[in-house]
Design a protein around this motif. Sequence first.
Motif, PDB file in Angstrom:
ATOM      1  N   LEU A 103       0.725  -1.384   0.147  1.00  0.00           N
ATOM      2  CA  LEU A 103       0.057   0.016   0.011  1.00  0.00           C
ATOM      3  C   LEU A 103       0.850   1.356  -0.133  1.00  0.00           C
ATOM      4  O   LEU A 103       0.472   2.264  -0.477  1.00  0.00           O
ATOM      5  N   GLU A 104       2.229   1.023   0.558  1.00  0.00           N
ATOM      6  CA  GLU A 104       2.828   2.350   0.562  1.00  0.00           C
ATOM      7  C   GLU A 104       3.044   2.764  -0.707  1.00  0.00           C
ATOM      8  O   GLU A 104       3.515   4.178  -0.960  1.00  0.00           O
ATOM      9  N   VAL A 107       0.100   4.928  -2.133  1.00  0.00           N
ATOM     10  CA  VAL A 107       0.309   6.315  -1.242  1.00  0.00           C
ATOM     11  C   VAL A 107       1.084   7.164  -1.983  1.00  0.00           C
ATOM     12  O   VAL A 107       0.809   8.656  -1.942  1.00  0.00           O
ATOM     13  N   PRO A 111      -3.099  11.363  -2.331  1.00  0.00           N
ATOM     14  CA  PRO A 111      -4.356  10.550  -1.595  1.00  0.00           C
ATOM     15  C   PRO A 111      -5.281   9.842  -2.416  1.00  0.00           C
ATOM     16  O   PRO A 111      -5.434  10.032  -3.784  1.00  0.00           O
ATOM     17  N   LEU A 112      -5.942   8.831  -1.658  1.00  0.00           N
ATOM     18  CA  LEU A 112      -6.771   7.863  -2.428  1.00  0.00           C
ATOM     19  C   LEU A 112      -8.258   8.456  -2.392  1.00  0.00           C
ATOM     20  O   LEU A 112      -8.604   9.145  -1.247  1.00  0.00           O
ATOM     21  N   VAL A 117     -10.783   4.100  -0.078  1.00  0.00           N
ATOM     22  CA  VAL A 117     -10.063   3.974   1.221  1.00  0.00           C
ATOM     23  C   VAL A 117     -11.219   3.165   1.953  1.00  0.00           C
ATOM     24  O   VAL A 117     -10.711   2.166   2.781  1.00  0.00           O
ATOM     25  N   THR A 143       1.517   1.053   6.059  1.00  0.00           N
ATOM     26  CA  THR A 143       1.361   0.960   4.775  1.00  0.00           C
ATOM     27  C   THR A 143       2.073  -0.070   4.138  1.00  0.00           C
ATOM     28  O   THR A 143       2.165  -0.417   3.196  1.00  0.00           O
ATOM     29  N   LEU A 211      -3.918   5.117   9.758  1.00  0.00           N
ATOM     30  CA  LEU A 211      -3.630   4.584   8.353  1.00  0.00           C
ATOM     31  C   LEU A 211      -4.850   5.347   7.199  1.00  0.00           C
ATOM     32  O   LEU A 211      -4.330   5.741   6.432  1.00  0.00           O
ATOM     33  N   ARG A 214      -3.951   8.941   6.720  1.00  0.00           N
ATOM     34  CA  ARG A 214      -2.858   8.910   5.705  1.00  0.00           C
ATOM     35  C   ARG A 214      -3.129   8.608   4.392  1.00  0.00           C
ATOM     36  O   ARG A 214      -2.853   9.336   3.390  1.00  0.00           O
ATOM     37  N   LEU A 215      -4.067   7.831   4.150  1.00  0.00           N
ATOM     38  CA  LEU A 215      -4.465   7.313   2.798  1.00  0.00           C
ATOM     39  C   LEU A 215      -5.394   8.510   2.151  1.00  0.00           C
ATOM     40  O   LEU A 215      -5.466   8.766   0.979  1.00  0.00           O
ATOM     41  N   GLY A 218      -2.760  11.854   2.195  1.00  0.00           N
ATOM     42  CA  GLY A 218      -1.267  12.114   1.792  1.00  0.00           C
ATOM     43  C   GLY A 218      -0.238  12.153   2.904  1.00  0.00           C
ATOM     44  O   GLY A 218       0.743  12.063   2.517  1.00  0.00           O
ATOM     45  N   HIS A 219      -0.937  12.338   4.170  1.00  0.00           N
ATOM     46  CA  HIS A 219       0.044  12.486   5.300  1.00  0.00           C
ATOM     47  C   HIS A 219      -0.431  12.166   6.459  1.00  0.00           C
ATOM     48  O   HIS A 219      -1.514  11.704   6.653  1.00  0.00           O
TER      49      HIS A 219
END
Length: 361
Positions: A103-104, A107, A111-112, A117, A143, A211, A214-215, A218-219
């Motif tokens: 997943l990393e 990312v 962003p998804l 997500v 990720t 997580l 983050r997805l 983007g952070h």
Amino acid sequence: MRTAPGQVVAGRYRVTDRPDDDVGVPAVDAQSGARVRLFGLELPELLDPVGGAAPGHAARLTARVAQVAAAAPTHPRLLRGLAAGPEGELLWVAEESVSAVPLERLVGNGPLSPYRVAEIGADLAGALRAVHEAGLTHGNVTTRTVLVCEDGAAMLGGLLLGAAEEELCAALGGEVPRRVYETRALMLGPLAERWAIDAGAPADTWALGVLLYRLLTGHGPYPEHDLPTLLAAVRDGRHHPADGCGPLRPLVERLLDPDAARRPDAVAVQRELRELLAFAPEPYPDGPPAPLLPTPRPAAGPLARRPRGARPPRRPPTDRQDAGPAGRPPRIPPRLLGPLVLLAVLALMAAAVAGVVLVAG
């Protein structure tokens, strides 16, 4: 952690390709023939309180990994951890291998979408639910340990590796909490998902919230430039605003709540995400579809109201219309016109003959 194709590690696993830093070392289990991924964990020397060398701890870590592997459940979204074996200064942890990417990597592209997500989150919540029902804590939801398969399904790995890392930190730290903290800091770094303030299942759902954030953005939700700042923000519940989380914002904020009692468990998370997905819009790669029954407007000029009493303009006849009034179809079907004309001619001839007979008679 240098390996080469053909090399056998831990007396059991034959390396088949070059290592990938993201998904481990591809190998084959010589005993079962199964394809596996290997992850190496360095085993530094332990020191006793007076500074002498302590006995090796590979056996302790191997036993802990075997214990977790035996208790781990079987779930379609959970990668199966197999075993661990020491070799020199490394402990090799073997895990089921699947065709997927970390997943990393996804990312890294930004962003998804919230609904994508939500799909990933529902898969991970299902895997965590099985882990928790087995009486285990995952402790390694990142990720890097989440893999995305070709069909889009997300699978959670890293269970045995996380257990080995935590056991190693405890072994190196001993009875001194400060040493345990310093060991974890060196091994894990300022990665928010690995620094929950509580233990057990609530720590896993909190990491899932980190997580998801983050997805979606983007952070991470906390500052991660240094560990003390990260830990202070986690302890005080000070995370970045969740404005970019869209429809998942309420769930993410509840998952990041510093009070574990107010966080939803994995069952509730999975149920909520599935309910959201049930009302998700259909994905259209080229934009929304055209209306099924379009109503074209004139090419130019505004729409004008027709004066009272004015008749609408006549439309030219089409293939399915006759030129009769209002474009209605003819009352006599075309196939009967020929016979009817013939009957009319015969009737006229009969009437003429009858008139001649009457006059002659």
